[in-house]
Design a protein around this motif. Structure first.
Motif, PDB file in Angstrom:
ATOM      1  N   TYR A  59      28.392  43.501  36.123  1.00  0.00           N
ATOM      2  CA  TYR A  59      29.824  43.739  35.957  1.00  0.00           C
ATOM      3  C   TYR A  59      30.267  44.997  36.704  1.00  0.00           C
ATOM      4  O   TYR A  59      31.344  45.042  37.297  1.00  0.00           O
ATOM      5  N   ASP A  98      31.210  44.666  40.347  1.00  0.00           N
ATOM      6  CA  ASP A  98      32.472  43.988  40.654  1.00  0.00           C
ATOM      7  C   ASP A  98      33.586  45.027  40.705  1.00  0.00           C
ATOM      8  O   ASP A  98      33.943  45.613  39.684  1.00  0.00           O
ATOM      9  N   LYS A  99      34.134  45.253  41.876  1.00  0.00           N
ATOM     10  CA  LYS A  99      35.203  46.242  42.051  1.00  0.00           C
ATOM     11  C   LYS A  99      36.549  45.573  42.336  1.00  0.00           C
ATOM     12  O   LYS A  99      37.395  46.118  43.044  1.00  0.00           O
ATOM     13  N   SER A 100      36.747  44.389  41.763  1.00  0.00           N
ATOM     14  CA  SER A 100      38.005  43.674  42.017  1.00  0.00           C
ATOM     15  C   SER A 100      39.217  44.393  41.430  1.00  0.00           C
ATOM     16  O   SER A 100      40.352  44.066  41.765  1.00  0.00           O
ATOM     17  N   HIS A 101      38.979  45.388  40.552  1.00  0.00           N
ATOM     18  CA  HIS A 101      40.094  46.156  40.000  1.00  0.00           C
ATOM     19  C   HIS A 101      40.502  47.300  40.914  1.00  0.00           C
ATOM     20  O   HIS A 101      41.501  47.975  40.661  1.00  0.00           O
ATOM     21  N   HIS A 102      39.751  47.543  41.983  1.00  0.00           N
ATOM     22  CA  HIS A 102      40.091  48.570  42.968  1.00  0.00           C
ATOM     23  C   HIS A 102      40.959  47.956  44.065  1.00  0.00           C
ATOM     24  O   HIS A 102      40.656  46.871  44.571  1.00  0.00           O
ATOM     25  N   LEU A 103      41.996  48.654  44.482  1.00  0.00           N
ATOM     26  CA  LEU A 103      42.849  48.218  45.585  1.00  0.00           C
ATOM     27  C   LEU A 103      42.546  49.051  46.834  1.00  0.00           C
ATOM     28  O   LEU A 103      42.100  50.199  46.739  1.00  0.00           O
ATOM     29  N   GLN A 108      44.164  47.708  39.689  1.00  0.00           N
ATOM     30  CA  GLN A 108      44.880  46.559  39.148  1.00  0.00           C
ATOM     31  C   GLN A 108      44.068  45.950  38.020  1.00  0.00           C
ATOM     32  O   GLN A 108      42.858  46.146  37.927  1.00  0.00           O
ATOM     33  N   SER A 109      44.759  45.218  37.157  1.00  0.00           N
ATOM     34  CA  SER A 109      44.067  44.371  36.192  1.00  0.00           C
ATOM     35  C   SER A 109      43.779  43.055  36.912  1.00  0.00           C
ATOM     36  O   SER A 109      44.716  42.363  37.304  1.00  0.00           O
ATOM     37  N   PRO A 110      42.521  42.712  37.136  1.00  0.00           N
ATOM     38  CA  PRO A 110      42.197  41.587  38.019  1.00  0.00           C
ATOM     39  C   PRO A 110      42.289  40.209  37.380  1.00  0.00           C
ATOM     40  O   PRO A 110      41.796  39.244  37.946  1.00  0.00           O
ATOM     41  N   TRP A 111      42.923  40.114  36.225  1.00  0.00           N
ATOM     42  CA  TRP A 111      42.979  38.833  35.531  1.00  0.00           C
ATOM     43  C   TRP A 111      44.352  38.185  35.706  1.00  0.00           C
ATOM     44  O   TRP A 111      45.384  38.869  35.629  1.00  0.00           O
ATOM     45  N   GLN A 119      42.941  45.441  29.576  1.00  0.00           N
ATOM     46  CA  GLN A 119      44.047  44.785  30.280  1.00  0.00           C
ATOM     47  C   GLN A 119      45.329  45.548  29.953  1.00  0.00           C
ATOM     48  O   GLN A 119      45.982  45.301  28.951  1.00  0.00           O
TER      49      GLN A 119
END
Length: 219
Positions: free
Chosen positions: A12, A15-20, A26-29, A206
């Motif tokens: 987990y 996973d840096k999908s919450h980084h822009l 961002q909240s990646p959901w 979130q």
């Protein structure tokens, strides 16, 4: 073979999908939505004073502020939680005192003459708290990161260890704190105290962050 808890945490954490790309977050959901600035301003001026909390206060049904049991706080059980209002908690565990999101100001606002006001008075002051070993902050909203309260915490505990998410070091440094640990989602921080070692984990939420009009999701 099932993955261990540590393997899952590292997976987990990778996973840096919450980084822009611009350094914000961002909240990646797909289910996550953030109100616009105009919607927030509209809420504050047209809906805030009519919410159920204020209606209860107007009708005399505000929950009573219970005096803290200082004898119990001085001699806690193995795990003891004292609710200090909203998200403020004193957690006492295995001889350590951990303070979460302390907010003792009258208003959650940049100023104390306007802005969201407490439904009830604060249950205590910083000077009435026991010794605090670790301060944990969840995010930078005014109802969680309260400048006035944190100034008093720093004055009383200048060397306290502070744990907070990414992006919050500048404001904490400006308050005078120096023993700061900043964490990303799923990071773990080990803290050694005279009573033993503790591990704190920074887990996702979130939500959104901001303290002004131009710093949305900068932390």
């Amino acid at each position: 073979m099932p993955q261990s808890n540590e393997q899952l945490r590292l997976q987990y954490a990778a996973d840096k999908s919450h980084h822009l790309p611009n350094g914000r977050f961002q909240s990646p959901w797909p289910s996550s939505t953030n109100p616009s600035v105009t919607a927030f301003i509209k809420y504050m001026f047209t809906e805030y004073n009519s919410n159920p909390g204020w209606e209860s206060v107007k009708q005399g049904r505000a929950p009573p502020v219970v005096p803290l049991d200082y004898n119990q706080i001085a001699a806690p059980s193995d795990v003891q939680l004292t609710w200090l209002g909203h998200a403020s908690l004193l957690v006492q565990i295995n001889g350590a005192n951990v303070l979460f999101d302390p907010v003792f100001s009258t208003r959650c606002s940049p100023v104390q003459w306007m802005g969201p006001k407490r439904f009830t008075r604060a249950p205590c002051t910083v000077s009435e708290l026991p010794h605090i070993d670790v301060l944990v902050l969840s995010h930078n909203h005014y109802d969680h990161l309260d400048w006035n309260t944190l100034k008093q915490v720093h004055e009383r505990f200048p060397d306290i260890k502070v744990l907070a998410p990414l992006g919050n070091r500048p404001i904490l440094s400006s308050l005078g704190f120096t023993n700061i640990v900043i964490a990303d989602w799923w990071d773990e921080t080990s803290v050694e105290l005279p009573t033993g070692g503790f591990t704190f984990a920074c887990t996702p939420a979130q939500h959104m962050t901001a303290r002004g009009l131009f710093d949305r999701m900068a932390t």
